[in-house]
Write a protein that holds these residues in place. Structure first.
Motif, PDB file in Angstrom:
ATOM      1  N   LYS A 132       0.838  -1.200   0.000  1.00 41.57           N
ATOM      2  CA  LYS A 132       0.000   0.000   0.000  1.00 41.57           C
ATOM      3  C   LYS A 132       0.875   1.252   0.000  1.00 41.57           C
ATOM      4  O   LYS A 132       0.587   2.221  -0.724  1.00 41.57           O
ATOM      5  N   ALA A 133       1.954   1.231   0.778  1.00 44.33           N
ATOM      6  CA  ALA A 133       2.867   2.384   0.829  1.00 44.33           C
ATOM      7  C   ALA A 133       3.525   2.613  -0.529  1.00 44.33           C
ATOM      8  O   ALA A 133       3.687   3.759  -0.971  1.00 44.33           O
ATOM      9  N   ARG A 134       3.883   1.540  -1.208  1.00 47.32           N
ATOM     10  CA  ARG A 134       4.480   1.672  -2.537  1.00 47.32           C
ATOM     11  C   ARG A 134       3.488   2.282  -3.530  1.00 47.32           C
ATOM     12  O   ARG A 134       3.865   3.140  -4.341  1.00 47.32           O
ATOM     13  N   ASN A 135       2.250   1.835  -3.453  1.00 44.62           N
ATOM     14  CA  ASN A 135       1.235   2.390  -4.354  1.00 44.62           C
ATOM     15  C   ASN A 135       0.992   3.871  -4.088  1.00 44.62           C
ATOM     16  O   ASN A 135       0.721   4.644  -5.015  1.00 44.62           O
ATOM     17  N   ILE A 136       1.091   4.271  -2.831  1.00 50.85           N
ATOM     18  CA  ILE A 136       0.945   5.693  -2.499  1.00 50.85           C
ATOM     19  C   ILE A 136       2.081   6.504  -3.114  1.00 50.85           C
ATOM     20  O   ILE A 136       1.859   7.579  -3.689  1.00 50.85           O
TER      21      ILE A 136
END
Length: 309
Positions: free
Chosen positions: A296-300
Motif C-alpha cells: 500500500k505504501a508503494r502504491n501511495i
C-alpha cells in the motif's frame, strides 16, 4: 406504543390538574376505551389515579402522591433529564424537544446533581436527513437511495425503513432491503439521493429492532470476518492515540515503545488504519499484514511518481 401512552399519561398527571381520556385518545389515534385500560393498568400498579365528573372534571392524581420519587431516584431523574436534553440538542426534532420538556417537569432545582454529562452531537455537522427518513418510517413508506458499502461498492437500494439506530457515534437505518431480500443496517453517512416512493408496506410484516436483535446482527457480521493475531509496536509519541484505539488489556508499555497484541479483522480498513499512524507504528506480525502495508505504501508513492525498489 402502549408504554409511550402510559408515560405521557403519567407526565400529564404531574404537570396539570386534570385531563380527559378523549384528549389523549385523539392524540394517539386510539379509542377512549383504550385510554381507560391504560389508566386501569397504572392503577393496578399502585398509582392512585382518581376521576371527577363534569365539564371541568377528568382524571387526576392524588396531590400527596409523589410519583417521581417512586419511579426514579433524584440522581436517576437528573441523569435522564441531561440525556434527553443532549438528544434534543443534537437531534433537532419536536418529539425530542417534547421529551426533554417532559423530563424537566420531574426535576427540582435542589435535587441531586448527576455525575454524568452527555453530548451526543457530532464535532463535525453532517446532514443525514434524519427527519426525512423518520417521516418515511412513520408513514410506512418505501424509499430508495444510492448506497456505498465500506468496500466502495455502490448500488441503488429500495427499502422498507423500520428503525433509526444510533450506535458507536454513528446513525444507521435498519430496514428490509428488497435487493438482498433481508433486513440490513445502512450507515446514514453513506446514503445519498433519498427518494420517497408511492408504495407503502404493512408494518405488522416487519419486526422492529430491539437490543437482542441488534447484538445478534453484529455477532453474525463478526462471524463472517476472518480474525488474525496481530502484534504492533508504537512509538511513545502516539501513546494518546493508542489509548483511544485499543483496550488497556491489549497494551503493554515498554520504556522505548508500546506493544499491542490482539486479534483484529483481516480487512482492508486495518491496513488503512495502521497507515494513519505513519512512521509511529511497526507491524511485527503477521507477515501477511506487513506485506499489505508495504504494498500500500508503494502504491501511495507511485501516485507521486516516486519509484521504490
Amino acid at each position: 406504543m402502549k408504554i409511550e401512552r402510559m408515560m405521557y399519561i403519567l407526565i400529564t398527571l404531574l404537570s396539570q390538574k386534570y385531563f380527559k381520556a378523549s384528549d389523549i385518545a385523539e392524540m394517539y389515534h386510539v379509542s377512549s376505551r383504550t385510554i381507560y385500560r391504560d389508566i386501569e393498568t397504572l392503577s393496578l400498579a399502585g398509582i392512585p389515579i382518581y376521576s371527577r365528573q363534569g365539564n371541568e372534571g377528568g382524571f387526576y392524581l392524588d396531590e400527596d402522591y409523589k410519583l417521581s420519587s417512586l419511579l426514579f431516584s433524584d440522581m436517576e431523574k437528573r441523569t435522564l433529564l441531561e440525556l434527553s436534553q443532549s438528544i434534543s440538542t443534537s437531534y433537532h426534532h419536536p418529539k425530542m424537544e417534547e421529551l426533554s420538556q417532559k423530563m424537566s417537569y420531574m426535576i427540582k432545582d435542589n435535587e441531586t446533581r448527576s455525575p454524568y454529562f452527555f453530548d451526543l452531537s457530532l464535532w463535525k455537522s453532517q446532514d443525514y436527513a434524519l427527519e426525512k427518513i423518520e417521516r418515511a418510517i412513520e408513514n410506512n413508506q418505501v424509499i430508495s437511495f444510492d448506497y456505498v458499502r465500506y468496500d466502495g461498492e455502490a448500488s441503488q437500494r429500495v427499502v422498507e425503513p423500520i428503525n433509526l439506530v444510533y450506535k458507536s457515534y454513528h446513525w444507521y437505518l435498519y430496514a428490509f432491503c428488497r435487493l438482498r431480500e433481508d433486513t440490513r443496517l445502512f450507515r446514514l453517512s453513506r446514503i445519498r439521493h433519498t427518494k420517497f416512493l408511492e408504495e407503502t408496506y404493512k408494518q405488522e410484516n416487519r419486526d422492529t429492532l430491539n437490543k437482542e436483535t441488534l447484538e445478534q446482527f453484529f455477532t453474525k457480521l463478526e462471524q463472517k470476518i476472518e480474525m488474525i493475531p496481530v502484534e504492533l509496536h508504537f512509538s511513545n509519541q502516539v501513546k494518546a492515540k493508542v489509548y483511544d484505539s485499543f483496550l488497556e488489556k491489549d497494551i503493554k508499555e515498554m520504556s522505548e515503545y508500546i506493544i499491542v497484541k490482539k486479534s483484529m479483522p483481516d480487512e482492508e480498513w486495518l491496513v488503512e488504519m495502521l497507515l494513519g499512524y505513519g512512521e509511529d507504528v511497526k507491524v511485527i506480525s503477521p507477515k501477511s499484514l506487513q506485506e499489505k502495508i508495504i504494498n500500500k505504501a508503494r502504491n501511495i508513492l507511485k501516485q507521486y511518481d516516486i519509484q521504490v525498489s
